[in-house]
Design an enzyme around this catalytic site. Structure first.
Site, mmCIF file in Angstrom:
data_model
loop_
_atom_site.group_PDB
_atom_site.id
_atom_site.type_symbol
_atom_site.label_atom_id
_atom_site.label_comp_id
_atom_site.label_asym_id
_atom_site.label_seq_id
_atom_site.Cartn_x
_atom_site.Cartn_y
_atom_site.Cartn_z
ATOM 1 N N SER A 155 -11.858 -14.753 -34.829
ATOM 2 C CA SER A 155 -10.905 -15.855 -34.963
ATOM 3 C C SER A 155 -11.339 -16.918 -35.952
ATOM 4 O O SER A 155 -10.503 -17.666 -36.468
ATOM 5 C CB SER A 155 -10.665 -16.507 -33.601
ATOM 6 O OG SER A 155 -11.884 -16.986 -33.057
ATOM 7 N N GLU A 335 -9.241 -30.257 -28.076
ATOM 8 C CA GLU A 335 -10.646 -30.427 -28.453
ATOM 9 C C GLU A 335 -11.300 -29.057 -28.430
ATOM 10 O O GLU A 335 -11.540 -28.490 -27.367
ATOM 11 C CB GLU A 335 -11.353 -31.389 -27.486
ATOM 12 C CG GLU A 335 -10.815 -32.812 -27.553
ATOM 13 C CD GLU A 335 -11.530 -33.758 -26.606
ATOM 14 O OE1 GLU A 335 -12.486 -33.311 -25.925
ATOM 15 O OE2 GLU A 335 -11.137 -34.940 -26.552
ATOM 16 N N HIS A 339 -13.189 -23.450 -33.445
ATOM 17 C CA HIS A 339 -12.184 -23.091 -34.449
ATOM 18 C C HIS A 339 -11.872 -24.273 -35.361
ATOM 19 O O HIS A 339 -12.003 -25.425 -34.974
ATOM 20 C CB HIS A 339 -10.923 -22.585 -33.762
ATOM 21 C CG HIS A 339 -11.164 -21.397 -32.895
ATOM 22 N ND1 HIS A 339 -11.307 -21.494 -31.528
ATOM 23 C CD2 HIS A 339 -11.327 -20.083 -33.211
ATOM 24 C CE1 HIS A 339 -11.536 -20.282 -31.030
ATOM 25 N NE2 HIS A 339 -11.558 -19.417 -32.032
#
Length: 369
Positions: A155, A335, A339
């Site tokens: 990701s 938060e 990422h």
């Protein structure tokens, strides 16, 4: 339609050899091209300074879609400018892959920008944003000989979906740093480890497309730490063994593997130093690079330096630390210490770019801006 396309945008008569695109041209499958949404597309004709430059479309909140004959590389050239007004245009391809970022052009000037795009599902998608976007003309041609940088990862690398903006993976931002003779094919997917990327068949998709003299950048580690059977690998045994499948597969196909250590997460010690959350996975990949004589970008080390220099507060503008109401897609804020938002994706992509430049791999170095 053929493998070459020429579009002239605006309100004046089309330039010879070009297909005219007006604000009313919404995409239809039977036609094969058009805007995804025409509600906020407008056209102007300045009457000067001549063909392609006199008129344009203002593409607000829309994408321009073109059906192409097959998946693969296409070279795209866009002409942007306005005779009487300053413009600012950002262009992304596919699912938010950044190719032109806040390009400002003063009144009376025009810029032709070219880039290569890796197209999947036989449709090229160009999305326009910016404070004053323009599109005067667009040319597209098949470019099968373009060098392709394939990305395998998780990701932190992937093309995050448009409806998740400002979420961004560094692979999504990497095209900003690549010249028009090469493209980025980002196959990274959220939640995948080096093992599950293979078992789910994603690596097979790369093997079906990669060609001699392409490159394969490999970043895994975040999810190899996860305890489930489908993803977990042990750093000095199964992790290295699994990564070797990528290395051997690329070499067997005449392509070149490049290992990338996992980008750091945003966790700080009390003294302001960054906490290493990847441990032996970083050491194992560095060892493997030496053992297999594979180029390595130590993104863990590079991102450590970047994040420590920014500090606990400064890194919030890089990671998905969003205040409630700051972004429409996250009305309650978020938060997230793993990422990136778009600016963070750009900064980390720049680290990868600098790492590639320092490796001085030829001819790859020629394809980097």
């Amino acid at each position: 339609m053929t493998h070459a396309f020429k579009f002239d945008f605006g309100a004046a008569n089309p330039e010879q050899g070009y297909t005219k695109i007006s604000p009313e041209d919404q995409y239809e499958k039977a036609v094969g091209y058009g805007f995804s949404n025409v509600k906020n597309v407008h056209a102007k004709d300045r009457e000067e300074p001549g063909p392609l430059r006199r008129d344009f479309c203002i593409p607000l909140d829309t994408s321009f879609l073109v059906d192409v004959p097959a998946d693969g590389n296409y070279k795209v050239s866009v002409l942007v400018g306005d005779e009487i007004a300053e413009t600012e245009t950002t262009i992304t391809t596919g699912e938010g892959r950044l190719v032109v970022h806040k390009q400002r052009i003063s009144a009376g000037h025009f810029i032709r920008t070219s880039f290569s795009v890796w197209v999947t599902d036989a449709q090229l998608k160009l999305t326009f944003t910016g404070r004053a976007p323009r599109i005067n003309a667009l040319e597209i041609e098949c470019f099968p000989t373009a060098c392709t940088l394939f990305l395998a990862g998780d990701s932190t690398v992937t093309d995050q979906p448009t409806d998740g903006y400002p979420y961004a993976g560094w692979g999504q931002m990497l095209p900003l740093f690549v010249k028009a003779d090469a493209s980025v094919a980002n196959y990274a997917l959220s939640g995948r480890s080096s093992l599950s990327f293979i078992s789910e068949g994603v690596l097979d998709k790369i093997w079906s497309k990669i060609k001699p003299h392409d490159y394969l950048l490999i970043q895994f580690g975040h999810n190899d730490q996860k305890p489930d059977v489908a993803r977990f690998t042990e750093p000095f045994t199964t992790y290295k063994e699994t990564l070797k499948i990528y290395i051997d597969g690329a070499r067997e196909r005449g392509a070149y593997p490049i290992l990338v250590t996992s980008v750091q997460r945003r966790f700080f010690e009390e003294d302001g130093s960054l906490r290493d959350t990847h441990g032996d996975y970083l050491k194992a990949m560095r060892e493997l690079a030496v053992e297999q004589e594979v180029p390595l970008i130590d993104l863990a080390e590079r991102s450590k330096v970047l994040f420590e220099s920014a500090g606990p507060e400064g890194t919030k503008r890089l990671f998905m630390w969003l205040a409630p109401g700051e972004f429409m897609n996250f009305p309650d804020g978020v938060e997230d210490n793993a990422h990136f938002q778009q600016q963070g994706g750009i900064e980390v992509a720049k680290l990868v770019y600098l790492g590639l430049k320092e490796l001085k791999i030829q001819p790859l170095n020629l394809y980097l801006r």
